[in-house]
Design an enzyme around this catalytic site. Structure first.
Site, short mmCIF file in Angstrom:
data_model
loop_
_atom_site.label_atom_id
_atom_site.label_comp_id
_atom_site.label_asym_id
_atom_site.label_seq_id
_atom_site.Cartn_x
_atom_site.Cartn_y
_atom_site.Cartn_z
N GLU A 16 -76.40 -36.82 -40.62
CA GLU A 16 -76.04 -37.37 -41.94
C GLU A 16 -75.96 -38.89 -41.95
O GLU A 16 -76.38 -39.54 -42.93
CB GLU A 16 -74.71 -36.76 -42.41
CG GLU A 16 -74.82 -35.34 -42.92
CD GLU A 16 -74.94 -34.31 -41.80
OE1 GLU A 16 -75.34 -33.17 -42.08
OE2 GLU A 16 -74.62 -34.67 -40.64
N GLU A 27 -66.20 -35.08 -35.79
CA GLU A 27 -66.25 -34.18 -36.93
C GLU A 27 -65.17 -34.51 -37.95
O GLU A 27 -65.41 -34.45 -39.15
CB GLU A 27 -66.10 -32.73 -36.46
CG GLU A 27 -67.29 -32.20 -35.67
CD GLU A 27 -68.52 -32.00 -36.53
OE1 GLU A 27 -68.76 -30.88 -36.97
OE2 GLU A 27 -69.25 -32.99 -36.76
N ASP A 60 -70.54 -30.52 -49.62
CA ASP A 60 -71.48 -31.65 -49.55
C ASP A 60 -72.82 -31.47 -50.25
O ASP A 60 -73.17 -32.21 -51.17
CB ASP A 60 -71.70 -32.05 -48.09
CG ASP A 60 -71.94 -30.85 -47.18
OD1 ASP A 60 -72.01 -29.72 -47.68
OD2 ASP A 60 -72.04 -31.05 -45.96
N GLU A 106 -78.01 -20.93 -44.76
CA GLU A 106 -78.78 -21.47 -43.64
C GLU A 106 -80.22 -20.98 -43.66
O GLU A 106 -81.15 -21.75 -43.36
CB GLU A 106 -78.12 -21.10 -42.30
CG GLU A 106 -76.72 -21.64 -42.11
CD GLU A 106 -76.67 -23.15 -41.93
OE1 GLU A 106 -77.73 -23.78 -41.82
OE2 GLU A 106 -75.55 -23.70 -41.90
#
EC number: 3.2.1.-
Length: 721
Positions: free
Chosen positions: A372, A351, A258, A117
């Site tokens: 996304e 989700e 991802d 992050e």
């Protein structure tokens, strides 16, 4: 009825049903710009609320109207939102906020942070702001874009993260302390995305600063993942970075994996690395073979490809956008219609959505304002100009405005079920920084087709640098996974002119600095040996030239410290065999101590009293005077830590106490040493397609490919032509 006619009837019926339930709206220029301004107001409301109620905390709590630290206590949302101010043309606010950010000289803070992050949000945000700063009228330092305060701040963060890569596999730990490195007891298990999502930010840093460390370390981690893929070519979800053992073997394209696939494509284009594109192509082939089911993607075992979870995750929505980058927009359009159908069903993408039951998972029912889906819509609209994508974008905008807006910002929302009508949109008290960094940005760019970000390579800007003229702003921006755009032409401005530092020289300097620490106690040992030499040693028959040579050798031994591979382990956990002719600090100490005891005329009183010991010439082994250590189960550790512990175990207790009290408190990772080790070991061979640059010339949008190669093949004169 013939089967062909029956199929035609069904097809016509399906089309008629679709037309009655979903009519495509026509959008003119005015309609699109009106939606753009609505997104601008959305961003401004959320941004102003953060500044009013939450700053300097990381994130806003839009229901409580206050702030909270989440990822690192470094005003995360402010840094994450910086480049959006430039994209919207709010240069005054951008310059004001940059001054605030630069009040922090470094990130020397005693806090544990997520390596993943911090990289995508902080380093990515600072790099993008640095590269876009010339648009705001900000006064630039000489040498920009290869120099500047935001770039230095980004590099400071990267230097603090680099210790996470000091592992036996080269894959990084998931958590780091910004001051002291890997926290004690930190788990060595990291998700795949946490290993493979660094090449864009670290590659950009290396190209801008001229230091190859960052790009090589990130590239080595990507090669490690490629090396550890299963026999059928799939990668799992979590891996042990010390052993290379997969601890979660489910393979998919969603959460935990991802951005690894995303960075293979984007890294190939940004940094002109064809081997990354080849890695993605190989991965895409096995994904389609084992995971793709009727334009949906499921989860399967990485070893055999057997389906384990027939679910769709909201995080998977990035995939159509990635496919558009390699020129497969037709396939991407079919997939995105599936994903948007879930949005229409719930008003959001939950989700987790079960493909078997056609319902969302009851335990994953929230929508944390994820970007996304709108990301893929923006990419596809830029390539196809299909108006249905504008309608999808407006659907998303309406849902967020209706269900997530609060007086103090935008909140994570629940969802409603149109079929059973059993849930309402419930709000949760959090607005993650990516709402301003990604969601609003992709919506804004969807409805602003003339934004400079979309420049198809028809114009650029010539800037003067110490390295000569350079062409920038030609378009083809590559977004990192936090939607921070990087201009590839600016990387060329610095990379071509500065081929990188001489690592051999840097390594030599590091050795000298490290020897400064060693000299103190090494000198102590040396003086102890000399003070206790016997008269026999002093009256040896050694000739004068021999004595001079011996002095030179002793002098060299004191100051030479060679880094060895001791302490490293193989993938299977076994200790790596030392190579011959290597000199270690521990061996040098062992030799000195052995010489002292065996040449001394001091006789151990206990040996004289012992009737069974009549051999006065018995030699004393170093191991006889070392404090015995209880046997312990061997654990995998950082190479630097294991090396330091091994040396300590070989020393007498008096020396151990001296080192513990007065020398280095804790072994630390030396980045340049780590780079030298990576180069020396060559644990993972280069991909066979490392030089096949034709792989970069995919049928992707022409502007993207043309711009990605602009720095290599275009110059000012050619552009004018």
């Amino acid at each position: 009825m013939p089967s062909s006619l029956k199929f035609l009837v069904y097809f016509v019926t399906f089309l008629s049903l679709c037309q009655t339930c979903y009519t495509i709206r026509e959008y003119n220029k005015e309609d699109i710009l009106k939606l753009r301004e609505e997104v601008r107001e959305m961003f401004q409301h959320a941004y102003d609320s953060y500044l009013k109620y939450a700053y300097p905390y990381d994130e806003l709590r839009p229901l409580s109207c206050d702030g909270v630290d989440t990822w690192g206590s470094y005003s995360l949302t402010l840094i994450d939102a910086l480049d959006m101010l430039v994209i919207m043309g709010n240069y005054t606010e951008f310059n004001r906020v940059v001054d605030i950010v630069l009040e922090r000289k470094d990130f020397d803070t005693d806090i544990n942070v997520s390596v993943f992050e911090t990289n995508i949000r902080i380093i990515g945000g600072l790099l993008s702001a640095h590269l876009l700063s010339h648009k705001s009228g900000m006064k630039l330092e000489p040498g920009w874009p290869c120099n500047g305060p935001l770039l230095r701040l980004a590099e400071d963060v990267a230097q603090r993260l680099i210790a996470a890569f000091d592992t036996t596999t080269g894959m990084p730990y998931g958590t780091i302390n910004l001051r002291s490195g890997v926290p004690p007891g930190e788990t060595s298990i990291t998700c795949t995305a946490g290993v493979g999502t660094f090449i864009i930010e670290f590659g950009t840093l290396s190209r801008l600063t001229g230091d190859p460390l960052y790009e090589e370390v990130a590239y080595n981690a990507l090669k490690a993942l490629y090396h550890h893929r299963s026999p059928i070519g799939l990668v799992g979800n979590h891996i042990d970075v010390m052993t290379g053992r997969w601890t979660a073997q489910d393979a998919g394209i969603g959460g935990g994996v991802d951005s690894y696939f995303e960075y293979l494509v984007k890294g190939a284009i940004l940094l002109e690395r064809p081997e990354l594109m080849s890695m993605f192509t190989e991965a895409r082939s096995v994904i389609d073979k084992y995971l793709k089911k009727d334009d949906w993607y499921v989860w399967a075992t990485m070893l055999r490809g057997h389906v384990t979870l027939p679910v769709f995750q909201s995080l998977e929505s990035y995939w159509p956008g990635v496919l558009s980058l390699i020129g497969e927009s037709d396939t991407a359009m079919r997939i995105i219609h599936n994903y948007h159908s879930v949005w229409k069903q719930y008003g959001f993408t939950p989700e987790v959505y079960n493909l078997g039951t056609g319902e969302a998972s009851s335990s994953r029912e929230s929508y944390p304002l994820r970007p996304e889906l709108i990301e893929s819509i923006m990419y596809l609209y830029r390539d196809t100009r299909d108006p249905i994508l504008l309608q999808m974008g407006e659907d998303i905008l309406r849902s967020i405005q209706h269900s997530a807006r609060t007086p103090c910002g935008y909140a994570t929302a629940g969802y409603r079920n149109h079929i059973k009508d059993v849930r309402d949109h419930r709000k949760e008290d959090r607005m993650e920084s990516f709402f301003l960094a990604e969601t609003t940005k992709y919506l804004y760019l969807l409805f602003d087709p003339d934004n400079f970000i979309h420049n198809p390579g028809v114009h650029g800007t010539v800037i003067d640098t110490p390295n000569g003229e350079c062409i920038v702003d030609v378009g083809g921006y590559i977004f990192n996974t936090e939607a921070h755009p990087i201009d590839p032409t600016m990387l060329y401005c610095c990379h071509e002119a500065r081929q990188g530092m001489n690592i051999s020289e840097v390594h030599r300097v590091y050795q000298m600095l490290e020897e400064e620490d060693n000299i103190h106690f090494m000198t102590m040992i040396d003086s102890t040996v000399k003070n206790n030499k016997t008269e026999t040693d002093n009256n040896s028959n050694m000739s004068a030239p021999q004595e001079e040579m011996q002095k030179d050798e002793d002098k060299d031994q004191v100051f030479i410290k060679t880094e060895t591979r001791t302490g490293y382990v193989n993938i299977d956990g076994t200790e790596r065999e030392k190579t011959k002719n290597e000199t270690t600090l521990s061996e040098l100490l062992k030799e000195r101590i052995s010489n002292f005891y065996n040449k001394s005329d001091i006789i151990d009183k206990e040996s004289l009293d012992s009737p069974s010991d009549n051999n006065t010439d018995k030699k004393v082994e170093v191991d006889d005077i070392i404090i015995a250590q209880p046997p312990q189960e061997e654990k995998l550790e950082l190479p630097s830590t294991a090396r330091a512990k091994e040396t300590m175990r070989l020393l007498p207790k008096v020396i151990q106490d001296f080192l513990n009290n007065d020398w280095k408190k804790k072994p630390k990772c030396e980045p340049q040493h780590m780079l030298e080790r990576i180069r020396r070991e060559k644990r993972y061979p280069d991909h066979l397609d490392v030089d096949k640059y034709e792989l970069l010339l995919t049928p992707a949008p022409s502007f993207l490919q043309r711009i990605s190669l602009a720095g290599e093949f275009l110059n000012k004169k050619q552009l004018e032509v």
